[in-house]
Write a protein that holds these residues in place. Sequence first.
Motif, short mmCIF file in Angstrom:
data_model
loop_
_atom_site.label_atom_id
_atom_site.label_comp_id
_atom_site.label_asym_id
_atom_site.label_seq_id
_atom_site.Cartn_x
_atom_site.Cartn_y
_atom_site.Cartn_z
N THR A 18 -63.06 38.52 89.61
CA THR A 18 -62.30 37.43 90.03
C THR A 18 -61.26 36.46 90.49
OG1 THR A 18 -60.81 38.33 87.60
CG2 THR A 18 -59.61 37.07 88.78
N ALA A 19 -61.53 37.10 92.03
CA ALA A 19 -61.32 37.18 93.20
C ALA A 19 -62.14 35.33 93.52
CB ALA A 19 -61.26 38.15 94.08
N VAL A 20 -63.77 36.01 93.26
CA VAL A 20 -64.46 34.77 93.51
C VAL A 20 -64.15 33.99 92.87
CG1 VAL A 20 -66.96 34.63 93.28
CG2 VAL A 20 -66.42 37.03 94.10
N ALA A 21 -63.93 33.99 91.38
CA ALA A 21 -63.84 32.79 91.42
C ALA A 21 -62.61 31.91 91.38
CB ALA A 21 -63.40 33.30 89.87
N GLN A 28 -58.34 26.97 87.56
CA GLN A 28 -58.12 27.06 86.21
C GLN A 28 -59.05 27.28 84.82
OE1 GLN A 28 -55.16 24.96 85.60
NE2 GLN A 28 -55.22 24.65 87.57
N ALA A 29 -60.23 27.34 84.99
CA ALA A 29 -60.86 28.86 84.01
C ALA A 29 -60.12 30.03 84.41
CB ALA A 29 -62.11 28.08 84.74
N LEU A 30 -59.97 30.31 84.69
CA LEU A 30 -58.80 31.61 84.98
C LEU A 30 -58.21 31.44 84.15
CD1 LEU A 30 -60.14 33.47 88.43
CD2 LEU A 30 -61.25 33.73 86.30
N THR A 31 -57.27 30.37 84.15
CA THR A 31 -56.09 30.06 83.22
C THR A 31 -56.57 30.40 81.80
OG1 THR A 31 -56.19 27.97 83.79
CG2 THR A 31 -55.07 29.78 85.35
N ARG A 32 -57.40 30.36 80.99
CA ARG A 32 -57.94 30.12 80.13
C ARG A 32 -58.33 31.29 79.86
NH1 ARG A 32 -59.25 24.74 82.08
NH2 ARG A 32 -61.65 25.12 82.11
N ARG A 33 -58.62 31.83 80.03
CA ARG A 33 -59.61 33.66 79.92
C ARG A 33 -58.57 34.32 79.79
NH1 ARG A 33 -65.00 32.58 79.24
NH2 ARG A 33 -64.98 35.32 79.66
N ARG A 42 -54.63 46.01 77.69
CA ARG A 42 -55.33 44.61 77.10
C ARG A 42 -55.47 43.82 78.35
NH1 ARG A 42 -49.11 43.13 75.37
NH2 ARG A 42 -48.63 44.59 77.40
N ARG A 43 -56.29 42.94 77.68
CA ARG A 43 -56.62 42.28 79.14
C ARG A 43 -55.80 40.35 78.77
NH1 ARG A 43 -61.67 42.79 80.99
NH2 ARG A 43 -62.86 40.44 80.98
N LEU A 44 -55.54 40.04 79.57
CA LEU A 44 -54.34 39.26 79.32
C LEU A 44 -54.55 37.51 79.89
CD1 LEU A 44 -51.43 41.21 79.34
CD2 LEU A 44 -52.16 40.48 77.26
N ARG A 45 -53.90 36.72 79.86
CA ARG A 45 -54.81 35.61 80.32
C ARG A 45 -53.16 35.51 81.74
NH1 ARG A 45 -53.30 30.80 79.16
NH2 ARG A 45 -51.63 31.40 77.12
N PRO A 46 -53.77 34.75 83.05
CA PRO A 46 -52.84 34.55 83.90
C PRO A 46 -51.93 34.01 83.45
CG PRO A 46 -55.32 33.73 84.15
CD PRO A 46 -55.00 34.34 83.30
N SER A 47 -50.96 33.86 82.86
CA SER A 47 -50.27 32.38 83.00
C SER A 47 -49.18 32.34 82.79
CB SER A 47 -51.12 31.28 81.10
OG SER A 47 -49.97 30.58 80.71
N ALA A 48 -48.61 31.16 84.08
CA ALA A 48 -46.62 31.66 83.52
C ALA A 48 -45.77 31.17 82.40
CB ALA A 48 -46.09 31.00 85.13
N ALA A 49 -46.63 30.98 81.32
CA ALA A 49 -45.33 30.24 80.12
C ALA A 49 -46.30 31.46 79.55
CB ALA A 49 -46.43 29.24 79.49
N ALA A 50 -46.76 32.50 79.77
CA ALA A 50 -47.55 33.24 78.25
C ALA A 50 -47.16 34.44 78.80
CB ALA A 50 -48.96 33.43 78.31
N THR A 51 -47.74 34.80 80.06
CA THR A 51 -46.99 36.38 80.98
C THR A 51 -46.97 36.59 82.33
OG1 THR A 51 -49.57 36.77 79.59
CG2 THR A 51 -48.99 38.08 81.69
N ALA A 52 -45.88 37.06 81.84
CA ALA A 52 -45.78 37.94 83.14
C ALA A 52 -45.92 39.50 84.09
CB ALA A 52 -43.64 37.94 83.53
#
Length: 259
Positions: A18-21, A28-33, A42-52
């Motif tokens: 993730t750090a390399v990406a 942007q690709a990471l925000t969709r995964r 749990r594996r979660l998307r790093p989206s400010a609108a979905a997860t804190a």
Amino acid sequence: MLLEEDGEPDLTRTVRLTAVAIETGHEQALTRRPCIVAADGRRLRPSAAATAFADAAASAGPAHRAGALDVLGIVVDLHPAYWEEDQWSKRVVEWLRRRDCLVRRDDTAAVLKIAARLGEAGGVIPGATDEVDTARLVALQRALGEMPKKVRESLGPGIGRAIRLRCFTYDAAGNEQPQRRKPRTAYLSQALESADGDRFAVAARKTPGLAWVHRSYARALLSAASRCCSCSASSMRRVIASLARATWNDIFAIDMKEM
């Protein structure tokens, strides 16, 4: 997939990749995964609108330090691997911070903003038992009540979109039908009306099709208020009815045009 052969996430490898990406411009690709692993696996998307995520580094205590709005369940603990002292973990954490995905659990104003942001993005706070559902509303009432009016008016509509309240309607035979609704699409039931209000609930009676906020909330809000101040039962009921009206009508911006 950044997974080991047995299907479990290899945390060290996940954090490093993730750090390399991030370093190579694939943010942007990471925000969709679902590339961020929570403490519960749990594996979660790093989206400010979905997860804190809980910001352990910014807290005086551990990441799971209790907050007034923990009952909402919208702030998640990161896996401990992200707080290790290595360049990869630090890079991912700093990226999450830049994306406004980290928040202190005890920062009530920040958590309210997270809830509002969730609602504005079309998200909904996950469903829960009736007991937890009521506790959430009480917590929101207290938290919003401590905010300046301008802040309440700014955050209220978004928070209202993110929650669902226990409501009921009447069918043609006058029987109650349970529902879950946004606050802005339901009327206050008689138990929640103030004594000096227009008593629309009384006038409407059992008109089919109208949605009413469940009367059980009145008991919960009254009980919560009784632990905060001392006054007679009758005056407490008037106070809590007024608070309930302010909470739904003003804070959550009920708009009957959306019925």
